[in-house]
Design an enzyme around this catalytic site. Structure first.
Site, mmCIF file in Angstrom:
data_model
loop_
_atom_site.group_PDB
_atom_site.id
_atom_site.type_symbol
_atom_site.label_atom_id
_atom_site.label_comp_id
_atom_site.label_asym_id
_atom_site.label_seq_id
_atom_site.Cartn_x
_atom_site.Cartn_y
_atom_site.Cartn_z
ATOM 1 N N HIS A 299 0.862 -1.184 0.000
ATOM 2 C CA HIS A 299 0.000 0.000 0.000
ATOM 3 C C HIS A 299 0.902 1.238 0.000
ATOM 4 C CE1 HIS A 299 -2.786 3.047 1.498
ATOM 5 N NE2 HIS A 299 -3.786 2.218 1.245
ATOM 6 N N CYS B 141 -3.751 2.484 -4.340
ATOM 7 C CA CYS B 141 -4.763 3.250 -3.599
ATOM 8 C C CYS B 141 -4.940 4.609 -4.254
ATOM 9 C CB CYS B 141 -4.343 3.391 -2.140
ATOM 10 S SG CYS B 141 -5.517 4.365 -1.185
ATOM 11 N N TYR C 281 -14.794 4.222 7.915
ATOM 12 C CA TYR C 281 -15.212 2.827 7.723
ATOM 13 C C TYR C 281 -16.648 2.538 8.139
ATOM 14 C CZ TYR C 281 -10.625 1.584 6.080
ATOM 15 O OH TYR C 281 -9.491 1.497 5.318
ATOM 16 N N ASP D 240 -12.735 2.372 -0.838
ATOM 17 C CA ASP D 240 -11.947 2.732 0.335
ATOM 18 C C ASP D 240 -12.808 3.636 1.211
ATOM 19 O OD1 ASP D 240 -9.741 2.653 1.898
ATOM 20 O OD2 ASP D 240 -8.504 3.909 0.641
ATOM 21 N N HIS D 241 -12.180 4.392 2.071
ATOM 22 C CA HIS D 241 -12.926 5.217 3.035
ATOM 23 C C HIS D 241 -14.207 5.831 2.466
ATOM 24 C CE1 HIS D 241 -8.777 6.170 4.942
ATOM 25 N NE2 HIS D 241 -9.063 4.883 4.940
HETATM 26 C C1 DNO Z 1 -6.484 3.119 5.654
HETATM 27 C C2 DNO Z 1 -5.957 1.941 4.964
HETATM 28 C C3 DNO Z 1 -4.566 1.635 5.436
HETATM 29 C C4 DNO Z 1 -4.100 0.328 4.873
HETATM 30 C C5 DNO Z 1 -2.678 -0.004 5.231
HETATM 31 C C6 DNO Z 1 -2.235 -1.224 4.488
HETATM 32 O O1 DNO Z 1 -7.633 3.182 5.924
HETATM 33 O O2 DNO Z 1 -6.026 2.076 3.606
HETATM 34 O O3 DNO Z 1 -4.584 1.579 6.813
HETATM 35 O O4 DNO Z 1 -4.891 -0.686 5.369
HETATM 36 O O5 DNO Z 1 -1.819 1.033 4.944
HETATM 37 O O6 DNO Z 1 -1.156 -1.792 5.117
#
Ligand code: DNO
Length: 354
Positions: free
Chosen positions: A197, A235, A323, A309-310
């Site tokens: 990531h 990401c 989340y 993602d978020h």
């Molecule tokens: C945030 C996530 C990160 C991700 C780590 C992977 O919400 O995208 O915490 O899980 O960086 O190791």
């Protein structure tokens, strides 16, 4: 493309029963949370998690994350045992049918925000980062930022920051290479794809070295061990926090080469200074053209895992910042919709060409 959703285990207020009701959901992304960082994840713990997830009709093929111990990142004595444990964890995961392992190599702290509750005009709230706020912080006085203040006692944090400041970027690269050279052959043999990531945000922070920030860094990383097992979690939101990063171009390049195994799809509103806040997934709401990014994945023939993602906090939901269920579920449906549109368009174009 396989749509997934992150789940934090039994403690997560978002229940597996709710996640399975999101249209088009393939599987769950999760981790074993009750084993200390650096220890081996026992098969029994992984299997218990898998059974819980599969009982809801969802697949469990992606781990986020198997964390890398700070002593490996710092290249300290003791890293031999830690990397052996990491390799064993990968073998155990493979034995349980896991396919992709997300991890990161960020010093000290994973992601950093200056607030978790920026109010947006529509009344929702979101995570945000302001460069000026960070610049005003003197790490020697402690770091009053979400996450940082709770995770470390001021003295311990000071010592850790000093250790990292002393090693700098090049040594961090060497420590990452040392890790990859040992872990990737094991992953390759076990049938696991490692997926790093990127740094979030993609810039040095408090003088800490950050080495996974842009196209050039990703290129360098993939070259360390040139194997499909040495891959990326691309990401969009982390890399997209730097307005000079062209996410769709990175997708075309690295997915085209079969090196993206996991796509984190998040939209952000960014600026030249490096400030940003997280928006809904919709292209029009943020700075990233999510449709263009999805098209890049489609064109590359991407068959890996995607997760929204978020999300923002909407509809009065409370819980783990970024989340919640609602906005991420909207994100998943939106992304699935884009994909369906792109796929249908491609099929129609192909049909008319015949
Ligand atoms: C945030 C996530 C990160 C991700 C780590 C992977 O919400 O995208 O915490 O899980 O960086 O190791």
């Amino acid at each position: 493309m396989k749509m997934t959703f992150r789940w934090y285990g039994d403690a997560d207020p978002v229940k597996l029963e709710y996640i399975r009701q999101i249209p088009g959901m393939y599987g769950i992304v999760s981790a074993v949370y009750d084993v200390p960082v650096g220890d081996v994840w026992p098969v029994a713990n992984i299997m218990a998690l898998k059974q819980k997830i599969e009982a809801q009709g969802l697949k469990f093929e992606v781990i986020e994350s198997v964390p890398v111990h700070e002593d490996i990142k710092l290249g300290k004595p003791g890293r031999e045992q830690l990397v052996a444990n990491y390799a064993q964890t990968l073998k155990n995961l493979a034995q349980c049918g896991l396919k992709v392992v997300c991890y990161n190599f960020m010093p000290v702290f994973d992601w950093t925000r200056t607030t978790l509750e920026k109010k947006l005009e529509d009344g929702s709230s979101t995570l945000a980062f302001e460069v000026e706020t960070v610049n005003q912080i003197d790490p020697a006085q402690g770091i009053q930022l979400p996450g940082w203040d709770a995770s470390y006692k001021p003295e311990a944090l000071k010592a850790l920051l000093a250790e990292y400041n002393a090693i700098g970027e090049e040594q961090l690269w060497k420590n990452l290479a040392w890790f990859l050279e040992r872990v990737i052959p094991v992953a390759e043999q076990a049938g696991i794809k490692m997926a790093i990531h990127p740094d979030d945000p993609p810039r040095p922070i408090f003088g800490l070295p950050r080495i996974v920030k842009n196209r050039q860094d990703l290129e360098r990383l993939l070259a360390i061990v040139d194997s499909p097992a040495n891959g990326l979690t691309l990401c969009s939101g982390s890399l997209g926090a730097d307005c000079h990063n062209d996410i769709a171009a990175m997708v075309r390049e690295f997915a085209g080469r079969g090196r993206i195994h996991f796509a984190h799809m998040r939209n952000v509103r960014n600026n030249e200074a490096g400030d940003f806040y997280e928006t809904s997934h919709r292209s029009a709401d943020g700075s990233l053209d999510m449709a263009e990014i999805m098209r890049a994945y489609f064109d590359a023939g991407f068959e890996g895992y995607v997760r929204p993602d978020h999300g923002r906090m909407i509809w009065g939901e409370t819980g783990k910042p970024g989340y919640g269920l609602y906005d991420r579920a909207l994100g998943a449906v939106y992304l699935n919709g884009l994909w369906e549109g792109i796929a249908k368009e491609a099929a129609a174009t192909q049909g008319s060409a015949q």
